[in-house]
Design a protein around this motif. Sequence first.
Motif, PDB file in Angstrom:
ATOM      1  N   GLU A  90       0.813  -1.218   0.000  1.00 18.37           N
ATOM      2  CA  GLU A  90       0.000   0.000   0.000  1.00 18.37           C
ATOM      3  C   GLU A  90       0.843   1.263   0.000  1.00 18.37           C
ATOM      4  N   GLY A  91       0.487   2.188  -0.875  1.00 18.31           N
ATOM      5  CA  GLY A  91       1.065   3.520  -0.862  1.00 18.31           C
ATOM      6  C   GLY A  91      -0.023   4.529  -0.538  1.00 18.31           C
ATOM      7  N   PRO A  92       0.299   5.807  -0.544  1.00 19.77           N
ATOM      8  CA  PRO A  92      -0.716   6.817  -0.224  1.00 19.77           C
ATOM      9  C   PRO A  92      -1.788   6.956  -1.297  1.00 19.77           C
ATOM     10  N   VAL A  93      -1.448   6.663  -2.549  1.00 21.18           N
ATOM     11  CA  VAL A  93      -2.412   6.793  -3.654  1.00 21.18           C
ATOM     12  C   VAL A  93      -2.696   5.439  -4.299  1.00 21.18           C
ATOM     13  N   SER A  94      -1.651   4.640  -4.470  1.00 21.73           N
ATOM     14  CA  SER A  94      -1.773   3.382  -5.203  1.00 21.73           C
ATOM     15  C   SER A  94      -1.524   2.177  -4.299  1.00 21.73           C
ATOM     16  N   THR A  95      -2.112   1.059  -4.675  1.00 22.20           N
ATOM     17  CA  THR A  95      -1.864  -0.214  -3.999  1.00 22.20           C
ATOM     18  C   THR A  95      -1.507  -1.242  -5.062  1.00 22.20           C
ATOM     19  N   GLU A  96      -0.435  -2.007  -4.819  1.00 27.90           N
ATOM     20  CA  GLU A  96      -0.114  -3.106  -5.726  1.00 27.90           C
ATOM     21  C   GLU A  96      -0.667  -4.390  -5.146  1.00 27.90           C
ATOM     22  N   VAL A  97      -1.423  -5.110  -5.980  1.00 26.14           N
ATOM     23  CA  VAL A  97      -2.055  -6.358  -5.568  1.00 26.14           C
ATOM     24  C   VAL A  97      -1.418  -7.501  -6.338  1.00 26.14           C
ATOM     25  N   ALA A  98      -0.987  -8.549  -5.646  1.00 27.02           N
ATOM     26  CA  ALA A  98      -0.501  -9.762  -6.310  1.00 27.02           C
ATOM     27  C   ALA A  98      -1.588 -10.818  -6.210  1.00 27.02           C
ATOM     28  N   ILE A  99      -1.904 -11.416  -7.346  1.00 27.87           N
ATOM     29  CA  ILE A  99      -2.879 -12.508  -7.401  1.00 27.87           C
ATOM     30  C   ILE A  99      -2.154 -13.759  -7.886  1.00 27.87           C
ATOM     31  N   THR A 100      -2.193 -14.812  -7.086  1.00 27.14           N
ATOM     32  CA  THR A 100      -1.552 -16.066  -7.486  1.00 27.14           C
ATOM     33  C   THR A 100      -2.581 -16.948  -8.188  1.00 27.14           C
ATOM     34  N   LEU A 101      -2.206 -17.397  -9.389  1.00 26.94           N
ATOM     35  CA  LEU A 101      -3.106 -18.196 -10.220  1.00 26.94           C
ATOM     36  C   LEU A 101      -2.963 -19.685  -9.890  1.00 26.94           C
TER      37      LEU A 101
ATOM     38  N   GLY C  83      16.985   6.052 -25.546  1.00 23.62           N
ATOM     39  CA  GLY C  83      17.638   7.145 -24.842  1.00 23.62           C
ATOM     40  C   GLY C  83      18.376   6.625 -23.636  1.00 23.62           C
ATOM     41  N   SER C  84      18.498   7.484 -22.634  1.00 26.62           N
ATOM     42  CA  SER C  84      19.125   7.035 -21.391  1.00 26.62           C
ATOM     43  C   SER C  84      18.389   7.624 -20.197  1.00 26.62           C
ATOM     44  N   VAL C  85      18.427   6.887 -19.102  1.00 25.73           N
ATOM     45  CA  VAL C  85      17.713   7.302 -17.893  1.00 25.73           C
ATOM     46  C   VAL C  85      18.346   8.579 -17.344  1.00 25.73           C
ATOM     47  N   SER C  86      17.510   9.601 -17.138  1.00 26.59           N
ATOM     48  CA  SER C  86      18.037  10.878 -16.637  1.00 26.59           C
ATOM     49  C   SER C  86      17.522  11.234 -15.250  1.00 26.59           C
ATOM     50  N   ALA C  87      16.471  10.566 -14.771  1.00 23.67           N
ATOM     51  CA  ALA C  87      15.959  10.851 -13.428  1.00 23.67           C
ATOM     52  C   ALA C  87      15.070   9.712 -12.968  1.00 23.67           C
ATOM     53  N   LEU C  88      15.037   9.519 -11.661  1.00 22.84           N
ATOM     54  CA  LEU C  88      14.167   8.514 -11.037  1.00 22.84           C
ATOM     55  C   LEU C  88      13.531   9.136  -9.807  1.00 22.84           C
ATOM     56  N   ILE C  89      12.207   9.038  -9.706  1.00 24.15           N
ATOM     57  CA  ILE C  89      11.498   9.479  -8.494  1.00 24.15           C
ATOM     58  C   ILE C  89      10.805   8.258  -7.927  1.00 24.15           C
ATOM     59  N   GLU C  90      11.162   7.874  -6.699  1.00 20.48           N
ATOM     60  CA  GLU C  90      10.634   6.634  -6.137  1.00 20.48           C
ATOM     61  C   GLU C  90       9.569   6.885  -5.086  1.00 20.48           C
ATOM     62  N   GLY C  91       8.465   6.162  -5.203  1.00 23.72           N
ATOM     63  CA  GLY C  91       7.440   6.138  -4.174  1.00 23.72           C
ATOM     64  C   GLY C  91       7.367   4.741  -3.597  1.00 23.72           C
ATOM     65  N   PRO C  92       6.444   4.500  -2.681  1.00 22.19           N
ATOM     66  CA  PRO C  92       6.349   3.169  -2.067  1.00 22.19           C
ATOM     67  C   PRO C  92       5.833   2.112  -3.038  1.00 22.19           C
ATOM     68  N   VAL C  93       5.021   2.519  -4.025  1.00 19.08           N
ATOM     69  CA  VAL C  93       4.451   1.566  -4.987  1.00 19.08           C
ATOM     70  C   VAL C  93       4.955   1.853  -6.399  1.00 19.08           C
ATOM     71  N   SER C  94       5.037   3.131  -6.750  1.00 19.86           N
ATOM     72  CA  SER C  94       5.360   3.526  -8.118  1.00 19.86           C
ATOM     73  C   SER C  94       6.699   4.257  -8.188  1.00 19.86           C
TER      74      SER C  94
END
Lengths: 142, 142, 142
Positions: A90-101, C83-94
């Motif tokens: 869980e993040g503040p805006v998005s949640t990643e869900v893993a579903i096992t098949l 191209g090439s990676v010039s910046a990364l912004i990391e969040g908890p999910v994205s």
Amino acid sequence: MKISARNVFDGNVEAIKPGAINSEVDVLLPGGLRIVATVTNDSVSELGLVAGKAVKALVKASSVLVLADGAGVRLSARNRLEGSVSALIEGPVSTEVAITLANGLNVYATITREGAAALGLKVGVAAAAVFKAPSVIIGVSS
Amino acid sequence: MKISARNVFDGNVEAIKPGAINSEVDVLLPGGLRIVATVTNDSVSELGLVAGKAVKALVKASSVLVLADGAGVRLSARNRLEGSVSALIEGPVSTEVAITLANGLNVYATITREGAAALGLKVGVAAAAVFKAPSVIIGVSS
Amino acid sequence: MKISARNVFDGNVEAIKPGAINSEVDVLLPGGLRIVATVTNDSVSELGLVAGKAVKALVKASSVLVLADGAGVRLSARNRLEGSVSALIEGPVSTEVAITLANGLNVYATITREGAAALGLKVGVAAAAVFKAPSVIIGVSS
């Protein structure tokens, strides 16, 4: 190939149904699951797609919906993979869900945190990963 | 049906325009708003879509763009719902924007935080929710 | 026009290849890069698209994949900008990834944090931004 698509499925082309501009490509995964992709006819020829060919089916997590309590529900999306929730990040805006098949593979979906809350998702709950055929990218290594 | 699509619109099929492979389905919402969906002809028959049928139009928040200062702007996206920003939830990478439409419904868009900053979005500002017809999934409960 | 699409490319229509329902629109960017968009024939006429016309090609960051070590890899997605990676912004999910192209323009992709980790992305690394033609929206200001 290293690609950011969170979902990379190794499989083999099972069938190709050509249309005027696009073709529907069925990819058979281990364990008998199928993924349906819509790609242009140009891509079919450029990638040399034929029945039996080993391919990767790529699906971004952001293209995947999560369906719970889906009995009796029919959707226009062509891909619906049934399984159970195995992880939640869980993040503040998005949640990643893993579903096992059933075949042991994981499918990942990125959904809004509020959407996840409304679904009452928890590890162990039955859920399906839903995505449209045009959301699938086919890759081959030559 | 519980589904993670942040946008679930209850409506009725108003018209179906069949093409060679896909059909365009117009869904009429309460208050006279319309959502246009592109689905395969196979889905039209499998879901039993006909004019008047009650359906749900599903749109992931990540498929929705936010347009401000849109006077004189024309876009290839078929869906453009005008309203005003009613809520903003900010994360480190993503921002969720709620746009309230004239009929009182909310549409949710997940955009990048930097994109939201560039738009200068604030609660009360006029904005439109923009999404493409192929981004819409049609669901029916049988 | 202010729009939340993280990627807004100014260019000119180079060619339009009409199909039965959709057309493929090639947009030429400064520096010789090309973006391919699939839009409906209705949109081509409503937007008055003709060769040479100035347009904006809009792509949501969430529609963009990042490809590394792509030598020998062919994908069904029509757009692949190296191209090439010039910046990364990391969040908890994205994670938001900026890729700088040969013409100096940036392309932004929002991918999952775990996907970014699996790719081993760092500033300076060669990478391609990959997106499908139907993910592109064409805009014009009249």
